[in-house]
Scaffold this motif. Structure first.
Motif, PDB file in Angstrom:
ATOM      1  N   LEU A  45      -0.751 -10.097  -1.021  1.00  0.00           N
ATOM      2  CA  LEU A  45      -1.065  -9.126   0.026  1.00  0.00           C
ATOM      3  C   LEU A  45      -2.476  -9.286   0.577  1.00  0.00           C
ATOM      4  CD1 LEU A  45       0.481  -5.968  -1.663  1.00  0.00           C
ATOM      5  CD2 LEU A  45       1.568  -7.562  -0.060  1.00  0.00           C
ATOM      6  N   SER A  46      -3.410  -9.659  -0.258  1.00  0.00           N
ATOM      7  CA  SER A  46      -4.799  -9.819   0.184  1.00  0.00           C
ATOM      8  C   SER A  46      -5.545 -10.624  -0.863  1.00  0.00           C
ATOM      9  CB  SER A  46      -5.479  -8.460   0.388  1.00  0.00           C
ATOM     10  OG  SER A  46      -5.536  -7.743  -0.837  1.00  0.00           O
ATOM     11  N   ALA A  47      -6.743 -11.062  -0.508  1.00  0.00           N
ATOM     12  CA  ALA A  47      -7.559 -11.852  -1.426  1.00  0.00           C
ATOM     13  C   ALA A  47      -9.026 -11.578  -1.166  1.00  0.00           C
ATOM     14  CB  ALA A  47      -7.263 -13.346  -1.256  1.00  0.00           C
ATOM     15  N   THR A  48      -9.820 -11.601  -2.225  1.00  0.00           N
ATOM     16  CA  THR A  48     -11.277 -11.518  -2.086  1.00  0.00           C
ATOM     17  C   THR A  48     -11.915 -12.538  -3.020  1.00  0.00           C
ATOM     18  OG1 THR A  48     -11.305  -9.700  -3.710  1.00  0.00           O
ATOM     19  CG2 THR A  48     -11.484  -9.092  -1.383  1.00  0.00           C
ATOM     20  N   ARG A  49     -12.997 -13.141  -2.544  1.00  0.00           N
ATOM     21  CA  ARG A  49     -13.784 -14.049  -3.389  1.00  0.00           C
ATOM     22  C   ARG A  49     -15.145 -13.426  -3.630  1.00  0.00           C
ATOM     23  NH1 ARG A  49     -17.386 -17.868  -2.236  1.00  0.00           N
ATOM     24  NH2 ARG A  49     -16.804 -18.104  -0.040  1.00  0.00           N
ATOM     25  N   TRP A  50     -15.602 -13.498  -4.878  1.00  0.00           N
ATOM     26  CA  TRP A  50     -16.850 -12.868  -5.294  1.00  0.00           C
ATOM     27  C   TRP A  50     -17.739 -13.893  -5.999  1.00  0.00           C
ATOM     28  CZ3 TRP A  50     -17.192  -7.459  -4.445  1.00  0.00           C
ATOM     29  CH2 TRP A  50     -15.996  -6.851  -4.067  1.00  0.00           C
ATOM     30  N   THR A  51     -19.060 -13.695  -5.898  1.00  0.00           N
ATOM     31  CA  THR A  51     -20.004 -14.543  -6.624  1.00  0.00           C
ATOM     32  C   THR A  51     -20.877 -13.668  -7.512  1.00  0.00           C
ATOM     33  OG1 THR A  51     -21.581 -14.459  -4.771  1.00  0.00           O
ATOM     34  CG2 THR A  51     -20.076 -16.321  -4.853  1.00  0.00           C
ATOM     35  N   PRO A  58     -18.808 -17.128 -15.984  1.00  0.00           N
ATOM     36  CA  PRO A  58     -18.559 -17.910 -14.778  1.00  0.00           C
ATOM     37  C   PRO A  58     -19.144 -17.233 -13.540  1.00  0.00           C
ATOM     38  CG  PRO A  58     -16.540 -17.620 -16.066  1.00  0.00           C
ATOM     39  CD  PRO A  58     -17.546 -16.675 -16.607  1.00  0.00           C
ATOM     40  N   ALA A  59     -19.523 -18.055 -12.570  1.00  0.00           N
ATOM     41  CA  ALA A  59     -20.214 -17.546 -11.390  1.00  0.00           C
ATOM     42  C   ALA A  59     -19.275 -17.163 -10.258  1.00  0.00           C
ATOM     43  CB  ALA A  59     -21.206 -18.600 -10.889  1.00  0.00           C
ATOM     44  N   HIS A  60     -17.998 -17.517 -10.378  1.00  0.00           N
ATOM     45  CA  HIS A  60     -17.053 -17.263  -9.284  1.00  0.00           C
ATOM     46  C   HIS A  60     -15.874 -16.433  -9.783  1.00  0.00           C
ATOM     47  CE1 HIS A  60     -19.088 -20.176  -6.673  1.00  0.00           C
ATOM     48  NE2 HIS A  60     -19.242 -20.897  -7.773  1.00  0.00           N
ATOM     49  N   VAL A 230     -19.586  -9.522  -2.957  1.00  0.00           N
ATOM     50  CA  VAL A 230     -18.464 -10.077  -2.214  1.00  0.00           C
ATOM     51  C   VAL A 230     -18.924 -11.267  -1.374  1.00  0.00           C
ATOM     52  CG1 VAL A 230     -18.700  -8.593  -0.165  1.00  0.00           C
ATOM     53  CG2 VAL A 230     -16.443  -9.466  -0.825  1.00  0.00           C
ATOM     54  N   ALA A 231     -18.098 -12.303  -1.340  1.00  0.00           N
ATOM     55  CA  ALA A 231     -18.403 -13.489  -0.542  1.00  0.00           C
ATOM     56  C   ALA A 231     -17.475 -13.576   0.663  1.00  0.00           C
ATOM     57  CB  ALA A 231     -18.297 -14.751  -1.401  1.00  0.00           C
TER      58      ALA A 231
END
Length: 239
Positions: A45-51, A58-60, A230-231
């Protein structure tokens, strides 16, 4: 009328020393996400990438909201991640394998305690809290979280939303189920700014007598907390 359960695919990634973060981010944003969001159903349904905002590894982190926890076993998803499809070559997948070496990344498929009906844009920052309780302490832990902790966090200036999940299974390479069992409970708290952590309301929410009782050392088997910013985000978020 029962509400259909939705799920979350939770993926930490350690890219290792030989791959630049920029290369991983470009692959993830330009190649990895769109096939998932275009699976029929939709399954994703949706996606988010975070750093990482806490300088830890882990950094991601990537989060994928699923139509149901079983989406990761749907034939359309399994075909997409099949190595024979060519979509996920070993030199660029997010399963933690780089140059023949295993990195400690993992994917979670988790089942939410409660469905949040309103989708929102993610906060700029997020705290990730993973907890494993002793069996006898789980009921009170869940009651405290629902009845006191989240209502108090909702009063903190800069709070966006909180979501809770329960671990269903751990997926390894190419979607196979693994025996590894990370902490059972996952909470995601989103914020407009990390200044929220300095507020009087936040200090109160994290130091109440009930919290101190629930999280006593003899009740908690494991407690992990991370902070991310959030990235990128994709999908059906509403303002």
């Amino acid at each position: 009328m029962p509400v259909p359960a939705r799920g979350l695919l939770f993926a930490y990634t350690d890219i290792g020393s030989k791959l630049r973060s920029s290369a991983f981010e470009a692959w993830h944003d330009m190649e990895h996400v769109w096939p998932l969001l275009n699976l029929p159903g939709p399954l994703f349904l949706s996606a988010t990438r975070w750093t990482a905002a806490d300088c830890l590894e882990p950094a991601h982190l990537a989060l994928y909201d699923l139509a149901s926890p079983s989406a990761v076993h749907d034939p359309a998803y399994q075909e997409l991640i099949d190595p024979r499809s060519g979509e996920y070559d070993s030199d660029k997948t997010s399963d933690g394998e780089r140059d023949g070496r295993k990195a400690p990344s993992r994917r979670h498929s988790v089942l939410p305690d409660k469905l949040e009906l309103m989708e929102r844009r993610p906060g700029k920052y997020m705290t990730v809290v993973e907890v494993e309780m002793k069996k006898f302490a789980e009921a009170e832990f869940n009651r405290w979280f629902d009845e006191e902790h989240i209502p108090l966090l909702a009063r903190v200036p800069g709070w966006v939303r909180s979501r809770r999940f329960v671990l269903k299974e751990v997926l390894g390479k190419y979607g196979t189920v693994r025996e590894e069992r990370p902490p059972k409970y996952l909470a995601l708290h989103e914020w407009t700014s990390i200044d929220a952590f300095q507020s009087r309301e936040f200090r109160h929410a994290t130091t109440t007598p009930w919290r101190m009782q629930v999280l006593k050392e003899d009740r908690v088997l494991e407690y992990r907390i991370r902070v991310f910013r959030v990235a990128r985000n994709w999908g059906r978020f509403e303002a």
